[in-house]
Enzyme design. Structure first.
Site, PDB file in Angstrom:
ATOM      1  N   LYS A 217     -32.789 -47.931 -10.529  1.00 14.52           N
ATOM      2  CA  LYS A 217     -32.145 -46.854 -10.604  1.00 14.52           C
ATOM      3  C   LYS A 217     -31.689 -46.535 -12.017  1.00 14.52           C
ATOM      4  O   LYS A 217     -31.920 -47.155 -13.152  1.00 14.52           O
ATOM      5  CB  LYS A 217     -30.828 -47.002 -10.036  1.00 14.52           C
TER       6      LYS A 217
ATOM      7  N   ARG B 173     -16.942 -48.508  -1.241  1.00 22.75           N
ATOM      8  CA  ARG B 173     -17.898 -47.501  -1.938  1.00 22.75           C
ATOM      9  C   ARG B 173     -18.387 -46.806  -0.631  1.00 22.75           C
ATOM     10  O   ARG B 173     -18.177 -46.193   0.077  1.00 22.75           O
ATOM     11  CB  ARG B 173     -18.688 -47.977  -2.980  1.00 22.75           C
TER      12      ARG B 173
ATOM     13  N   HIS C  32     -23.085 -54.448  -0.248  1.00 25.07           N
ATOM     14  CA  HIS C  32     -23.250 -54.747  -1.526  1.00 25.07           C
ATOM     15  C   HIS C  32     -21.918 -55.626  -1.784  1.00 25.07           C
ATOM     16  O   HIS C  32     -20.743 -55.196  -1.271  1.00 25.07           O
ATOM     17  CB  HIS C  32     -23.275 -53.476  -2.179  1.00 25.07           C
TER      18      HIS C  32
ATOM     19  N   ARG D  25     -31.569 -58.070  -4.395  1.00 25.66           N
ATOM     20  CA  ARG D  25     -31.662 -56.972  -4.906  1.00 25.66           C
ATOM     21  C   ARG D  25     -31.265 -56.969  -6.400  1.00 25.66           C
ATOM     22  O   ARG D  25     -30.277 -56.426  -6.831  1.00 25.66           O
ATOM     23  CB  ARG D  25     -30.731 -55.729  -4.246  1.00 25.66           C
TER      24      ARG D  25
ATOM     25  N   TYR E 211     -17.627 -40.469 -43.290  1.00 24.78           N
ATOM     26  CA  TYR E 211     -16.624 -39.647 -43.015  1.00 24.78           C
ATOM     27  C   TYR E 211     -15.349 -40.525 -42.916  1.00 24.78           C
ATOM     28  O   TYR E 211     -15.210 -41.596 -42.317  1.00 24.78           O
ATOM     29  CB  TYR E 211     -16.673 -38.898 -41.647  1.00 24.78           C
TER      30      TYR E 211
ATOM     31  N   CYS F  76     -21.673 -42.102 -37.617  1.00 32.05           N
ATOM     32  CA  CYS F  76     -21.574 -40.552 -37.397  1.00 32.05           C
ATOM     33  C   CYS F  76     -22.614 -40.287 -36.404  1.00 32.05           C
ATOM     34  O   CYS F  76     -23.055 -41.148 -35.757  1.00 32.05           O
ATOM     35  CB  CYS F  76     -22.244 -39.958 -38.735  1.00 32.05           C
ATOM     36  N   MET F  77     -23.128 -38.936 -36.083  1.00 29.34           N
ATOM     37  CA  MET F  77     -23.601 -38.268 -34.849  1.00 29.34           C
ATOM     38  C   MET F  77     -25.227 -38.921 -35.127  1.00 29.34           C
ATOM     39  O   MET F  77     -25.691 -39.322 -34.181  1.00 29.34           O
ATOM     40  CB  MET F  77     -23.763 -36.840 -34.855  1.00 29.34           C
ATOM     41  N   ASP F  78     -25.516 -39.047 -36.235  1.00 31.42           N
ATOM     42  CA  ASP F  78     -27.022 -39.425 -36.709  1.00 31.42           C
ATOM     43  C   ASP F  78     -27.257 -40.546 -37.654  1.00 31.42           C
ATOM     44  O   ASP F  78     -28.477 -40.656 -37.717  1.00 31.42           O
ATOM     45  CB  ASP F  78     -27.713 -37.924 -37.348  1.00 31.42           C
TER      46      ASP F  78
HETATM   47  C1  LIG Z   1     -26.968 -51.544  -8.864  1.00 32.41           C
HETATM   48  C2  LIG Z   1     -27.158 -52.208  -7.523  1.00 32.41           C
HETATM   49  C3  LIG Z   1     -27.934 -53.502  -7.332  1.00 32.41           C
HETATM   50  C4  LIG Z   1     -28.316 -54.306  -8.724  1.00 32.41           C
HETATM   51  O1  LIG Z   1     -26.937 -54.966  -9.177  1.00 32.41           O
HETATM   52  P1  LIG Z   1     -27.085 -55.742 -10.416  1.00 32.41           P
HETATM   53  O2  LIG Z   1     -25.535 -56.187 -10.699  1.00 32.41           O
HETATM   54  O3  LIG Z   1     -27.655 -55.100 -11.533  1.00 32.41           O
HETATM   55  O4  LIG Z   1     -27.815 -56.949 -10.104  1.00 32.41           O
HETATM   56  C5  LIG Z   1     -27.915 -53.877  -6.105  1.00 32.41           C
HETATM   57  N1  LIG Z   1     -27.852 -53.435  -5.054  1.00 32.41           N
HETATM   58  C6  LIG Z   1     -27.159 -51.917  -5.191  1.00 32.41           C
HETATM   59  C7  LIG Z   1     -26.807 -51.313  -3.840  1.00 32.41           C
HETATM   60  C8  LIG Z   1     -26.846 -51.350  -6.369  1.00 32.41           C
HETATM   61  O5  LIG Z   1     -26.246 -50.332  -6.527  1.00 32.41           O
END
Ligand SMILES: *Cc1c(COP(=O)(O)O)cnc(C)c1O
Length: 370
Positions: free
Chosen positions: A40, A138, A167, A222, A263, A310-312
């Site tokens: 992601k 969530r 999760h 995951r 700055y 700075c920005m750049d």
């Molecule tokens: C981002 C995410 C992960 C991975 O999490 P990490 O802490 O980067 O390993 C796994 N499952 C879900 C649903 C996530 O949103």
């Protein structure tokens, strides 16, 4: 350019060998399960398509995307491995996902109906992963609505339930009792799904749980951040950071004692010194809150950035050491040669390294693969 390669202005270098190493390592730690590498947010700022290809070469068999749009980017690149997409707003048309064989996460009866409708339109069943909220509050179905969700899913011919998943909230805090409580709720949800006639696989483990909770690997793990070589837990693991952020010296000059830099003139030279101008700033991902609080690796040593970011641009104090225009500057990297790390930036600015590397996805920062 007269055939001469310009020194980089703002460049992230992605080491796909390190990524493959990390994925192989994680897949070995979770060898009873399959491995979904989470790509992601454009692969946590590393490039989703390139990361996905390297991860699949290294033994991953699944990819994880936040949204359908991200999943379809992988399909458009010709990646045919299973992809799970888990968070889309209400009203999303799931048809392109069903068409492209993207697995879809479902957390509510409304989402189930929307996916089923898309599948009817496309004329093929949608593969779904039913998500249970086990304590993160969530995404995921509330436990008291779960029974209705699994029963409806089991009775909907347009969907095939492939998985039950959830999760974790605190897996990075080893031994935290909430992880066990989540695992118990997950087990209850799985039993309810089976009682409803489903035969799903299970997946729960993020990176921290892949590393520290083999009992929670189930059928699929995951990992995200660990694949990118960043360790979410305090214990050491053989992970190799994948991203290096580098630039080069645009101008080097002597300034006398008493001259100030940048700055606000927040830093003043105590003695005559050589300062190096590096053409990256907060528009390139260098947090302004690192002003007078960061180092870079330049001409064989760690050296302080002096004055405001700075920005750049930033300015580096090089003392009396020889520094030349064009010299490489490493803002952060693996840390193996003494260069700062994304973790170091995160610790100083009060965030996590996830945010640092993901924040490097910027139009002005070029990305190079190695
Ligand atoms: C981002 C995410 C992960 C991975 O999490 P990490 O802490 O980067 O390993 C796994 N499952 C879900 C649903 C996530 O949103």
């Amino acid at each position: 350019m007269n055939g001469v390669m310009a020194a980089p202005r703002a460049e992230v270098v992605i080491d796909l060998d390190n990524l493959r190493h990390n994925v192989e390592y994680l897949a070995r730690l979770a060898s009873r399960a399959e491995t979904m590498v989470v790509v992601k947010a454009d692969g946590y700022g590393h490039g989703a398509v390139e990361v996905a290809r390297a991860a699949l070469e290294a033994g991953a068999t699944w990819l994880g995307s936040c949204s359908l749009a991200e999943a379809l980017v992988l399909r458009a690149a010709g990646i045919s491995a299973p992809v799970l997409s888990w968070l889309d707003p209400a009203g999303t048309d799931y048809a392109p996902g069903v068409e492209a064989g993207v697995d879809l996460s479902v957390s509510s009866l409304r989402q189930l109906a929307a996916v089923a409708e898309a599948a009817r339109g496309v004329g093929r069943p949608a593969r779904v992963h039913l998500k249970i909220d086990t304590g993160l509050s969530r995404n995921g179905s509330r436990p008291d609505e779960w029974g209705a969700l699994v029963e409806k899913a089991a009775a909907t011919p347009e969907v095939r339930v492939h998985a039950v998943w959830s999760h974790l909230a605190v897996a990075d805090e080893i031994g935290h009792p909430a992880t066990d409580a989540q695992a118990e709720r997950f087990d209850d949800a799985y039993r309810e799904a089976v009682a409803a006639g489903l035969d799903p696989i299970r997946h729960l483990a993020n990176s921290a749980a892949v590393l520290t909770r083999p009992d929670l690997h189930f059928d699929l793990v995951r990992p995200g951040i660990a694949a990118y070589g960043l360790n979410p837990v305090p214990e050491p693991f053989d992970l190799r950071p994948v991203m290096t952020f580098r630039s080069s010296v645009a101008l080097a000059k002597r300034i006398p004692a008493g001259e100030s830099v940048s700055y606000g003139m927040s830093w003043t030279a105590k003695t005559g010194t050589t300062v190096a101008l590096v053409p990256v700033g907060y528009a390139d991902g260098v947090p302004r809150t690192l002003s007078n609080r960061m180092h870079v690796w330049l001409a064989g040593a760690r050296r302080p950035v002096v004055g405001r970011v700075c920005m750049d641009q930033v300015v580096v104090d090089c003392g009396d050491d020889p520094v030349a225009e064009g010299d490489e500057v490493v803002l952060f990297g693996a840390g193996t040669h003494g260069e700062p790390t994304a973790r170091e930036w995160a610790d100083i600015t009060g965030t996590i390294d996830y945010e640092i590397v993901t924040g490097m996805y910027r139009p002005r920062v070029t990305r190079t693969y190695r």
